[in-house]
Every structure is written in C-alpha cells, then in structure tokens.
Scaffold this motif. Structure first.
Motif, PDB file in Angstrom:
ATOM      1  N   VAL A   8       0.852  -1.188   0.000  1.00 58.53           N
ATOM      2  CA  VAL A   8       0.000   0.000   0.000  1.00 58.53           C
ATOM      3  C   VAL A   8       0.891   1.242   0.000  1.00 58.53           C
ATOM      4  CG1 VAL A   8      -1.838   1.230   1.224  1.00 58.53           C
ATOM      5  CG2 VAL A   8      -1.685  -1.251   1.424  1.00 58.53           C
ATOM      6  N   LEU A   9       0.475   2.264  -0.731  1.00 61.00           N
ATOM      7  CA  LEU A   9       1.200   3.529  -0.680  1.00 61.00           C
ATOM      8  C   LEU A   9       0.376   4.546   0.096  1.00 61.00           C
ATOM      9  CD1 LEU A   9       3.426   5.246  -3.093  1.00 61.00           C
ATOM     10  CD2 LEU A   9       1.379   6.547  -2.531  1.00 61.00           C
ATOM     11  N   ILE A  10       1.030   5.212   1.039  1.00 60.86           N
ATOM     12  CA  ILE A  10       0.363   6.276   1.781  1.00 60.86           C
ATOM     13  C   ILE A  10       1.098   7.573   1.499  1.00 60.86           C
ATOM     14  CG2 ILE A  10      -0.293   7.158   4.058  1.00 60.86           C
ATOM     15  CD1 ILE A  10      -0.468   4.286   5.032  1.00 60.86           C
ATOM     16  N   LEU A  11       0.363   8.578   1.070  1.00 63.35           N
ATOM     17  CA  LEU A  11       0.982   9.882   0.843  1.00 63.35           C
ATOM     18  C   LEU A  11       0.736  10.741   2.076  1.00 63.35           C
ATOM     19  CD1 LEU A  11       2.218  11.900  -1.389  1.00 63.35           C
ATOM     20  CD2 LEU A  11      -0.076  12.854  -1.304  1.00 63.35           C
ATOM     21  N   GLY A  12       1.801  11.163   2.729  1.00 68.97           N
ATOM     22  CA  GLY A  12       1.661  12.051   3.882  1.00 68.97           C
ATOM     23  C   GLY A  12       2.023  11.336   5.169  1.00 68.97           C
ATOM     24  N   ALA A  16      -2.297  11.092  10.639  1.00 75.03           N
ATOM     25  CA  ALA A  16      -3.208  10.186   9.931  1.00 75.03           C
ATOM     26  C   ALA A  16      -2.420   9.154   9.125  1.00 75.03           C
ATOM     27  CB  ALA A  16      -4.143  10.985   9.021  1.00 75.03           C
ATOM     28  N   GLY A  17      -1.451   9.629   8.359  1.00 76.77           N
ATOM     29  CA  GLY A  17      -0.654   8.712   7.547  1.00 76.77           C
ATOM     30  C   GLY A  17       0.091   7.697   8.392  1.00 76.77           C
ATOM     31  N   ILE A  18       0.680   8.152   9.494  1.00 84.49           N
ATOM     32  CA  ILE A  18       1.456   7.251  10.358  1.00 84.49           C
ATOM     33  C   ILE A  18       0.535   6.193  10.970  1.00 84.49           C
ATOM     34  CG2 ILE A  18       2.792   7.096  12.499  1.00 84.49           C
ATOM     35  CD1 ILE A  18       3.961   9.835  11.900  1.00 84.49           C
ATOM     36  N   SER A  20      -2.316   5.095   9.935  1.00 89.96           N
ATOM     37  CA  SER A  20      -2.781   4.185   8.904  1.00 89.96           C
ATOM     38  C   SER A  20      -1.671   3.194   8.533  1.00 89.96           C
ATOM     39  CB  SER A  20      -3.197   4.995   7.678  1.00 89.96           C
ATOM     40  OG  SER A  20      -4.340   4.467   7.103  1.00 89.96           O
ATOM     41  N   ALA A  21      -0.446   3.698   8.443  1.00 89.95           N
ATOM     42  CA  ALA A  21       0.685   2.839   8.099  1.00 89.95           C
ATOM     43  C   ALA A  21       0.893   1.772   9.173  1.00 89.95           C
ATOM     44  CB  ALA A  21       1.949   3.686   7.942  1.00 89.95           C
ATOM     45  N   VAL A  31       4.066  -1.214   3.617  1.00 88.71           N
ATOM     46  CA  VAL A  31       3.605   0.152   3.359  1.00 88.71           C
ATOM     47  C   VAL A  31       4.749   1.060   2.908  1.00 88.71           C
ATOM     48  CG1 VAL A  31       2.464   2.174   4.376  1.00 88.71           C
ATOM     49  CG2 VAL A  31       1.861  -0.119   5.180  1.00 88.71           C
ATOM     50  N   TYR A  32       4.517   1.793   1.844  1.00 97.75           N
ATOM     51  CA  TYR A  32       5.417   2.891   1.481  1.00 97.75           C
ATOM     52  C   TYR A  32       4.797   4.167   2.022  1.00 97.75           C
ATOM     53  CZ  TYR A  32       7.237  -0.393  -2.001  1.00 97.75           C
ATOM     54  OH  TYR A  32       7.780  -1.479  -2.629  1.00 97.75           O
ATOM     55  N   LEU A  33       5.504   4.838   2.899  1.00 98.11           N
ATOM     56  CA  LEU A  33       4.999   6.088   3.473  1.00 98.11           C
ATOM     57  C   LEU A  33       5.766   7.239   2.818  1.00 98.11           C
ATOM     58  CD1 LEU A  33       3.116   7.323   5.611  1.00 98.11           C
ATOM     59  CD2 LEU A  33       4.886   6.976   7.305  1.00 98.11           C
ATOM     60  N   VAL A  34       5.089   7.941   1.929  1.00 99.08           N
ATOM     61  CA  VAL A  34       5.754   8.981   1.130  1.00 99.08           C
ATOM     62  C   VAL A  34       5.540  10.348   1.770  1.00 99.08           C
ATOM     63  CG1 VAL A  34       5.843  10.090  -1.137  1.00 99.08           C
ATOM     64  CG2 VAL A  34       5.445   7.631  -0.969  1.00 99.08           C
ATOM     65  N   GLU A  35       6.617  10.993   2.157  1.00102.04           N
ATOM     66  CA  GLU A  35       6.533  12.277   2.860  1.00102.04           C
ATOM     67  C   GLU A  35       7.349  13.323   2.112  1.00102.04           C
ATOM     68  OE1 GLU A  35       5.022  13.769   5.563  1.00102.04           O
ATOM     69  OE2 GLU A  35       6.258  15.491   5.031  1.00102.04           O
TER      70      GLU A  35
ATOM     71  N   GLU B  11       8.158   1.441   4.887  1.00102.94           N
ATOM     72  CA  GLU B  11       9.321   2.039   4.238  1.00102.94           C
ATOM     73  C   GLU B  11       9.043   3.526   4.103  1.00102.94           C
ATOM     74  OE1 GLU B  11      10.622  -0.146   0.780  1.00102.94           O
ATOM     75  OE2 GLU B  11      11.626   1.624  -0.021  1.00102.94           O
ATOM     76  N   LEU B  13       9.721   7.075   2.794  1.00101.75           N
ATOM     77  CA  LEU B  13      10.410   7.791   1.726  1.00101.75           C
ATOM     78  C   LEU B  13      10.230   9.278   1.991  1.00101.75           C
ATOM     79  CD1 LEU B  13       8.950   5.718  -1.245  1.00101.75           C
ATOM     80  CD2 LEU B  13      11.167   5.388  -0.171  1.00101.75           C
ATOM     81  N   ALA B 126      -3.253  -0.511  -3.291  1.00102.04           N
ATOM     82  CA  ALA B 126      -4.173   0.566  -2.931  1.00102.04           C
ATOM     83  C   ALA B 126      -3.372   1.777  -2.480  1.00102.04           C
ATOM     84  CB  ALA B 126      -5.115   0.128  -1.819  1.00102.04           C
ATOM     85  N   ILE B 128      -3.565   5.486  -0.106  1.00 98.63           N
ATOM     86  CA  ILE B 128      -4.252   6.342   0.864  1.00 98.63           C
ATOM     87  C   ILE B 128      -3.608   7.725   0.803  1.00 98.63           C
ATOM     88  CG2 ILE B 128      -4.658   6.766   3.326  1.00 98.63           C
ATOM     89  CD1 ILE B 128      -4.871   3.764   3.729  1.00 98.63           C
ATOM     90  N   ALA B 130      -3.075  11.298   2.547  1.00 95.74           N
ATOM     91  CA  ALA B 130      -3.191  11.984   3.841  1.00 95.74           C
ATOM     92  C   ALA B 130      -2.234  13.166   3.885  1.00 95.74           C
ATOM     93  CB  ALA B 130      -2.882  11.006   4.970  1.00 95.74           C
TER      94      ALA B 130
END
Lengths: 58, 953
Positions: A8-12, A16-18, A20-21, A31-35, B11, B13, B126, B128, B130
């Motif tokens: 799953v990719l999370i933008l932000g 909320a993003g953290i 959810s991740a 999870v890829y957490l893109v910040e 991960e 980024l 998927a 999300i 945020a």
C-alpha cells in the motif's frame, strides 16, 4: 519485490498517515509512506502538548 | 512516529513526491520522485557537526519561521528518520558552488553533493492520501494586522514558543520588545468562516486548541490576562465542553463573543475594536494578539487532485460523501485526515484506522504476501545468567531534564553504584540514533541489564524493551527510572532537591535491575472470529468490514430488525438518502457468507480474553455459545427526552418527530411559525454535555421547512451554533433563506409557554415572546439502556455522560482498556453519521489486527501464582478488574490461576494476597524490596536480609 496486492502507498507522514501505516503493517501489508518533508510527524510534531491529557505529542 | 520508523513493514520515503499513477485497485503503478538529501543515510550518525559548522542561515519552518536554522540541519531531534539533510534551496554549495565546509567537517564522510533525484516505480494494491492541511491565505492574516504589527502572531507561532525545545525555550515573548506579554487576546476564525477570503467553512479545531494554548500560556505566565474572542464556541467533541469550561474557570480567562473587525497599533499596544453582544462598541488594548488560524486545503490541492485523479469539493478539499467518508471518486484511492475536511487528532486517527480497514477489505488476498516478519535474535542466555552488568543511560529530554538537573553529574553518580559497568548521557534516548547507540553499547560492554533514566515507562517502556530485545536481551531485564514526569517536571522550581531525587530514583532503579530476571515470552492463539454487539449502522458497518476482510462475524441485535437509530433519520443535509443506504447495508450484511446474525437476541454471558472469548447469546427460549477472538461494542444511543419541556408529540415535538412529519407532509398547511430550541436539556440543563449533531439537524429541518413552505417563518434559538466543518455553508444558506437566529445563555434559557416561546433577547435587552404553531426541541443523545454486555466486559463509562471510554482520547479512539475489545458509534459518544461510519470502519480495522495475525504476543510482565502457597481464598479473583484470575481445582484443592493474556499487571492481586502467593513478573517482592532498600542508601544485602526476616515473620 512481493505482490502488489500486499503493498500500500500512503501519501503524507502526519498523524493520519502514520496511524494508517502502523495499522496496515499490523494487518499484514507492506507500506510505502511517502513524505514531502525530511521527517515524518507532520503538524502534530510541532505541537508542544495535546489536549486534554497534555501528553507530549511525539 | 518512532514506532513507524522501526517497523520493518513501513518504508519511509522522505523528501519525496508522487509524480504519476497508473492502474486500478489491486494493481497500481506509482512513480515517486525522491529528492536528494545530500547526506548518506547509511553513514550519518546524527552528530550534528554539519549543522554546527554550516555558515548559511535559513528560516526555520519547523519553528513557524520564528527563528533561524542552518542549511544543513535536522528539523527536530526526534526526527524520523534521524538523519540530517541539506536544504537545497539555501545551501551555499548547491546554489553558488562555494563553501563545502560540511563535507570537510563530517566525520563519517556522509555528505554527498553528487546525489541526484531518484525515481522509483512502486507497485501497490491501494493508495491512501493523507497530505494534511495547508496555510491560510495571507490576506486573511493581514486583515488582523499580521505582518504589519510585530505583536500579532499566529497560533502555530505561539505553539512553538510554548514548547521547551522551541525557539524561545518555552517562554512566550512579544517580538517587538522581547517582554512577556501581560494582556493577550485570541481572535478566532482567522481564515475560517470568512467568505471574503473564500473560506466559508469552519475549521472545527481552533476553538479547542485556542483554549489549550491559552492554558499553557497561563501555566508559563500565571499573571497573564487572556481574552478569547469567539463568534460561536464550537467545542463539540467528546468531553470538550467540560474541558473548555474547566480551563476557562480555573485560569480565569475572559470570553467575548465578537469578531473584532479592527486591529490597530496604539503606542506599544495593539487595540481591538469590536461590538459586543449588547450592541455596545468597545475598545481594548493588548500587549499581544494571537490569531487562531484555520485549516486550509493543501497549497497544491489541485496538483494532488490531478496526479491522483480525484475530485475536490467546492472548498478545494478532497471530495467525499457522508455515506462514504473515506472513499474518493477513484476506486482503490482513499483519503483520510484533514485533507478530507478540517478535523482534530482523534478523528484523524479514526479515519486512519478506517482507511486501513477499507484497504484490508479490497486487498484481503494479498495479506502477508509482501510482509516482512520481524525476527529477534535468540536470547544470549550466557550473558543474561552472569553477574549483573548494568548500563545506565541518562536522557536529557532536551531541556526537560537537562534544564533542571545536571545530567553529567547524574551519570558520574550512576557510575559509583554497584554493578554499574557503564553510564552515559543521551540527548534524546528515544531518538532512533540513540536507540542504535544503546544497542551498540550492550554488545560492546556486554551489558545484561539496562536502566534508562528518562521520561516515563508509561509512554516509552515498550520502545526500550524492544530495543534490548533486538540485541538478544530479555525485555524484562530493562528498567526505567522516571526522572522527568516524576522529578524534573514536578520539581522544576527546586533544582537541588530535584537532583537529589533523581539520584534516589536512579539508585533505586539500579537496585531493582540487579534483581531482575528474564521472563518467558508467551504467545496466545486467536480464534479468527469477531462478535459485534449492536445491529445499528456502527455495528453493521463494522461487521461488514470485518467480514469483507475475510473473517467470520457474529452480529447480535436486541431488536427483531437491524437498523438502529438511523431508521428514524429520513434525509440528510447533504441530500443523500439514508434509508436507501440503510436498506442496502442491511441486505449486504444479511447476505454475507461470513456474517451470522442473531436478531431479537441478548448477550447472556461473555468471558475470556483477547483471542479467546466465549459468549452465550440468548434468542428467546434458546441459547447458543460462540467462540470469538475480539469484540466490537456498538450498542448505540437514543434520543433524550428532557423533563423540563412540555413534549406532547403535537405542538411541542423533537427534531426526529419533525423529520417524520416533514417526510409525510403531515399537517404542514397549518404551520406558519416554527420555533426550534437548541440544547433542550443539554449543555448544563439536564445533561452536561453537547450532543454534537443537533445544530446541524436543526439547520437541516429548518431548510426543509423553507423548501416545502418558503413563506413559513422559522426561528432557531441557540447557545452556540455548532455548524462545524463544511456544515457552515448550510448555516450560511439558512441565514440567507431568512431563518432567524437568536442566541440565549445557559443562565437564561427560553421557555415554552402557551402559544409560543419566551426568550431573552440580548441586543434588545428584554424578553421577547415569539408566537409559534410548532415548537421543535433539539434534544441530546444518551447511551442505550442495554448495558449488560458492557458491564460483563467491564468497559469503563464516562462518569458524567455514561458513554463508553476509549483507551486514549487522542491516539486510541476505538480501543478500550481491555485488549481485544473495541468500541464505535453512539455508544462511544454522540456524533454524526459520517463520523459513525468512519469510526465503525476504524473499530473493524483495529479488531481485525489480532484476527489477521492469528496470535498475540502477551506481555511477560504479568501476575503468577505460586501454587504451593495459594490457599484458594479467592480474594484475588474478586478484586481483579480485568477478570484475569480464575479458581481451578488442583488435587481437589482450590487454587487461583492467572489468565496471562488478560492480565494487565496492575498488581492488585499481589498486594492483597494474604499468603504472599502472587508475584508480578518484573516486580517481584525480591526486586521491589531491593528497590526500597536502595532508597535507604544502606548496604543492600543487609536491608534485604532484614526485610526478609520481617516478611517471614
């Protein structure tokens, strides 16, 4: 690496993003957490205390 | 934050942005651009030398632009990842090809100016979104003198000032002369509820945060006089009204209901001119003005929308609907947090867990297919069994600890304690680099006990326990000395004594550590099924989500039909049809192969603990026993019937009753004048709290009346019109359509009399009589009466309101104090439909975690009964607040047995056992006596011997 359906990719990377991740990782996903910034934490990291428990927000 | 940084399945980024997306749910290809950090993460040790030597000043955005930082920097010491970076916009080398001081200074040679942007194509099932919120427009700030007068600040600037690690080290000062302001005013709704800057919505969070900030200022500056200027006080969140009242009273803050249109400088002060509620024009002088800035859409909202292919709403936030609050228009892409609409932390956290649940529904087949299992090295038994070799790490916690006591001295002191072979300082022991350092030292110095002297085990013990596990130490060999919460925070005014106490605490911690023993980690298998109590919207949404995630659900509803409170809601203010939604939801739930429904059923008994609950469901004369791993409680709420009003169902009715009439067009021709009374029975009349939904419900019904019968006259009498978020637009519409609003106070509430309503009008200064054909009461919501299951599960309820209590109001809004038990919907507190849906999804997401994992790790720090000593008296069974002790027969004798998975290690049983047969892992009598002995400063062996004799006697 791995299957797209397991990722799953999370933008932000704010609260909320953290959250959810963390939940998705606990549910068995990668999870890829893109910040945009150099650190995650978002606005909540800028808050000194949170209401009403006045816990440190980090 | 740190937890996310440590998960092998997250991960991070950073300095990254999404460039493009292709594909569909289950198979998206996302192109991500990763901007260069110019510092090699593998080499950076976060020593800070680059920032120290960097000659280039840069504005510090993290500190709300109040101060300067350097081009080479880290935003905050606890940053995740804890790696410095070079700001490409300001760096001298990157802009002018000069300098390069950092390259020469960096010990591990981590600076790398050759880095180029990197592009990655990620395949995910998927997405999300945020991205949070953006800044309010400059013109909204300038209107109130920001940028013109130095002493007009924004709330986020003050937030950074109140932070001890912020630019002023916790002092609130006025920028013009660096003096402490004595008279401060907060102006609310800056960049919110303001059509002139295109912000015709309410930001929902500012009323509450303004009071929080004002409270913190008062703690720093007890003499400061603070006035808050509100239009309406919108503290509609759970428990917020009460907190607001308490703080305003405790700190003597002044509340004025006005929006000052004029801000000007008068000498050294700032003058506010406004018209108060009595219609009087007033002027006040202040030392400092704080603007409570609202939440705007992100600056790049349009770009986000085009990259992700999603629609924005009229306010430039992501477009969603009441019934699908986290779904965008593009399947497989979800939106959570403030970008979905202005919201506070608990609601963001709820949506986050709800988003996770929704993703887990559509990707159930992919679960664990790309997952990395975190493995710990085997425990180093040889090292652990040797003579205690204790390492003491004393944390500065910025200036929280180091600003009060001399931490170097504490380290030197720790070194003198028996069995301590290593002691040192750490700026932030919880930062990622510090944790790595602790691990390194454990290996280097062969430590087999670790004592961290820092904040509090309440928040950080699990993190440190996990850290020692990563290098082969049993987590029970970790001990924490609480020198912040219980020392430097409370004794900041007496540093000498604080230092003494810190030494005492460290000495006691070390003493206890000497007696710590490794404990066996246990795993409990989980029955992969869920019990959902309540068949209203919350229960059904939750049940359906858990079922869609692939697990069996038992849904218990007391009524003969599913549907709950929503059955009475006939239409929504958004125009969506709740009854069609309900019909569809019921049909999905009833036809789902993973859901078994018990209608007209009651919970007769629930016992067990996370992973292994057993429940007896009674349906008429029969009963059935089900086994399940988790419980979701969604027992709902109901309309409150206030006793002080003559509710007769004819001329005086509730909003829900009105809704039925409006739908059926019943008796409408007779109605010419309608008066609605808000907070009827709520907010200090009979119920103490705000029910959150009634203001919007009144607007909805008032607008409906106007739609059906434009000539009808409608009055809404209110205390604070809480049309928060995007509902502000409905409030605006209502005013435009000629609906009349009259404000009253708790002290002078309106009275329903023959033929109409009497209300005191503040502007006219006299009591008005409004004739009415129909009086509609906006009544509150109370929890449903069926509390048997709640009582059996021992879920704590709010003392004032009776709603179920969550584990943490901000960060764990759907968890309870008992593992495996989750809450959602009106049972947790009044909330509108979209929040019920988000929360129900959140509960489903959180509840599915143990189901997906199939087992849970149980803390080894639990009570244990020494069977030989136990006399089977059962005192512990009665006292245990978590029903974690049972009586069993061993050789025909009664013995107590601890259900380890349910035990919360509170220690009540151990302290009440008359024969000392119960010990708590990690808190054994031996270790605690040693700790107490440590307090006496006498040779430990001697005291322990004496204590032993006493206990023996």
């Amino acid at each position: 690496m791995g299957n797209a359906k397991g990722k799953v990719l999370i933008l932000g990377g704010g609260i909320a993003g953290i959250q959810s991740a963390l939940d998705l990782a606990d549910l068995g996903y990668y999870v890829y957490l893109v910040e945009k910034k150099a650190t995650i934490g978002g606005v909540m990291a800028q808050l000194d205390k949170t209401f009403p428990t006045n816990d440190c927000s980090i | 934050m740190v937890e996310a940084g440590r998960s092998p399945n997250i991960e991070i980024l950073t300095l990254s942005e999404v460039e493009s997306i292709e594909g569909e749910p289950g198979n998206f290809k996302v192109k991500v651009k990763i901007n260069p950090r110019y510092i090699d993460p593998a080499k950076c040790t976060a020593c800070g030398d680059c920032a120290k030597y960097c000659p280039r000043l840069a504005i510090d955005y993290f500190n709300a632009n109040l101060t300067f930082t350097r081009s080479a920097r880290i935003d905050l010491p606890q940053a995740v990842p804890t790696i410095y970076y070079i700001d490409a916009e300001t760096c001298l080398h990157l802009n002018y090809e000069t300098c390069m001081l950092c390259t020469n200074i960096c010990g591990p040679n981590a600076i790398d100016f050759s880095q180029k942007p990197e592009y990655k194509e990620l395949e995910v099932g998927a997405i999300i979104i945020a991205p949070g919120f953006g800044p309010v427009p400059q013109e909204a700030l300038e209107k109130f003198g920001y940028g013109i007068y130095d002493d007009v600040l924004t709330s986020i600037e003050v937030e950074r000032m109140t932070c001890v690690s912020g630019p002023t080290e916790g002092e609130v000062i006025r920028p013009s002369d660096f003096k402490h302001p004595k008279k401060i005013a907060y102006i609310q709704c800056v960049g919110s509820r303001d059509i002139t800057c295109d912000r015709n919505y309410c930001s929902s969070v500012c009323c509450m945060y303004a009071v929080k900030e004002a409270t913190i200022i008062k703690e720093h500056e007890p003499e400061a006089e603070i006035t808050l200027y509100f239009m309406d006080v919108r503290t509609q969140g759970k428990g917020f009204d009460e907190a607001f009242r308490n703080f305003v009273e405790k700190y003597g803050m002044k509340i004025v209901r006005a929006r000052p249109p004029k801000v000007e400088k008068v000498g050294e002060k700032i003058a506010l001119t406004y018209v108060d509620e009595d219609g009087q024009r007033k002027r006040e002088l202040y030392d400092m003005i704080v603007l409570s800035v609202g939440l705007s859409p992100p600056k790049d909202a349009e770009k986000l929308a085009s990259v992700f292919g999603i629609d924005l709403n009229e306010f430039r936030f992501a477009k969603t609907s009441t019934l699908k609050p986290i779904e965008t228009n593009r399947p497989g892409i979800y939106v959570i947090g403030a970008f979905q609409g202005p919201k506070d932390i608990p609601e963001s956290v709820m949506q986050a867990s709800g988003g996770a649940a929704t993703v887990s529904e559509i990707l159930r087949e992919g679960r664990f297919s790309s997952y990395i299992v975190k493995e710990y090295p085997p425990e180093d038994l040889e090292l652990m069994s040797g003579e205690p070799r204790i390492g003491v790490f004393v944390c500065h916690c910025g200036v929280n600890i180091a600003g009060v006591v001399n931490v170097k001295e504490l380290v030197e002191y720790a070194k003198t304690l028996p069995n301590v072979v290593h002691a040192e300082n750490l700026t932030y022991a919880c930062a990622q680099d510090a944790l790595e350092h602790i691990k390194k030292k454990i290996k280097e110095v062969k430590l087999n006990r670790v004592v961290v002297s820092a904040c509090s085990p309440r928040t950080h013990e699990p993190l440190f326990q996990d850290t020692v596990r990563e290098v082969g130490l049993n987590l029970a060999l970790f001990e924490m000395a609480n020198i912040r919460d219980q020392c430097t925070w409370v004794h900041a005014d007496n540093p000498e004594k604080a230092a003494e106490k810190a030494k005492d605490l460290i000495r006691m911690g070390v003493a206890k550590a000497r007696r710590l023993k490794p404990l066996v980690l246990q795993r409990v298998s989980v029955t992969p099924t869920a019990l959902v109590i309540g068949g209203g919207v919350a229960g059904m949404v939750s049940a359906l989500s858990i079922a869609e995630q692939g697990f069996q659900v038992y849904l218990v509803e007391k009524e003969p039909e599913l549907g709950g409170s929503l059955k009475r809601v006939k239409y929504l203010i958004s125009g969506e049809n709740p009854q069609e939604f309900l019909k569809d939801l019921i049909s999905k739930v009833e036809n789902h192969p993973n859901i078994k429904i018990y209608k007209g059923a009651q919970i007769e008994n629930i016992s067990g603990y996370i992973g292994n609950f057993t429940t007896t469901v009674r349906i008429g004369d029969t009963s059935e026993v089900v086994n399940h791993g988790v419980v979701v409680v969604a027992t709902g709420g109901k309309e409150y019937r206030p006793s002080k009003y003559p509710l007769d169902g004819k001329k005086v009715i509730t909003q829900l009753e009105l809704e039925e009439r409006l739908l059926e067009n019943k008796d409408l021709d007779k109605i010419k004048k309608v008066v609605m009374i808000q907070c009827a029975g709520s907010r200090g009349e009979e119920l103490g709290y705000c029910s959150k939904v009634c203001c919007v419900q009144a607007l909805k019904n008032a607008l409906k009346i106007k739609e059906i019968k434009p000539e009808a006259e409608v009055f809404i009498l209110y205390m604070d019109l809480r049309a928060y978020g995007f509902y502000e637009k409905n409030y605006f519409e209502a005013r435009k359509k000629g609906i009349k609003f009259i404000r009253f106070t708790n002290e002078r509430r309106p009275q329903v009399v023959e033929g109409g309503v009497k209300v005191y009008d503040m502007i006219a200064g006299e009591e008005l009589f409004i004739p009415a054909d129909l009086v509609v009461l906006s009544v509150g919501i109370v929890p449903s009466e069926d509390q048997e299951a709640v009582n059996m599960l021992r879920i704590p309820c709010g003392a004032e309101d009776g709603f179920l209590m969550e584990a943490h109001v901000k960060l764990r809004p759907v968890d309870t104090a008992t593992d495996g038990v989750f809450i959602c919907g009106l049972a947790h507190g009044p909330k509108p439909l979209e929040e019920v849906i988000s929360q129900a999804k959140a509960a489903a997401g959180r509840a599915s975690i143990p189901l997906a994992k199939k087992e849970v790790e149980v803390s080894p720090i639990v009570a244990a009964v020494e069977e030989a000593k136990c006399i089977g008296c059962g005192i512990c069974v009665e006292l245990c607040p978590f029903t974690a002790i049972e009586l069993i027969k061993v050789d025909k004798k009664r013995k107590a047995k601890v259900i380890t998975a349910a035990c919360k290690a509170c220690g009540i049983c151990a302290s009440h056992c008359p024969v000392f047969a119960i010990d708590l892992g990690g808190y054994t009598k031996e270790a605690i006596l040693e700790q107490l002995a440590g307090f006496k400063k006498e040779p430990m062996e001697k005291v322990v011997e004496e204590e032993k004799v006493e206990v023996g006697n």
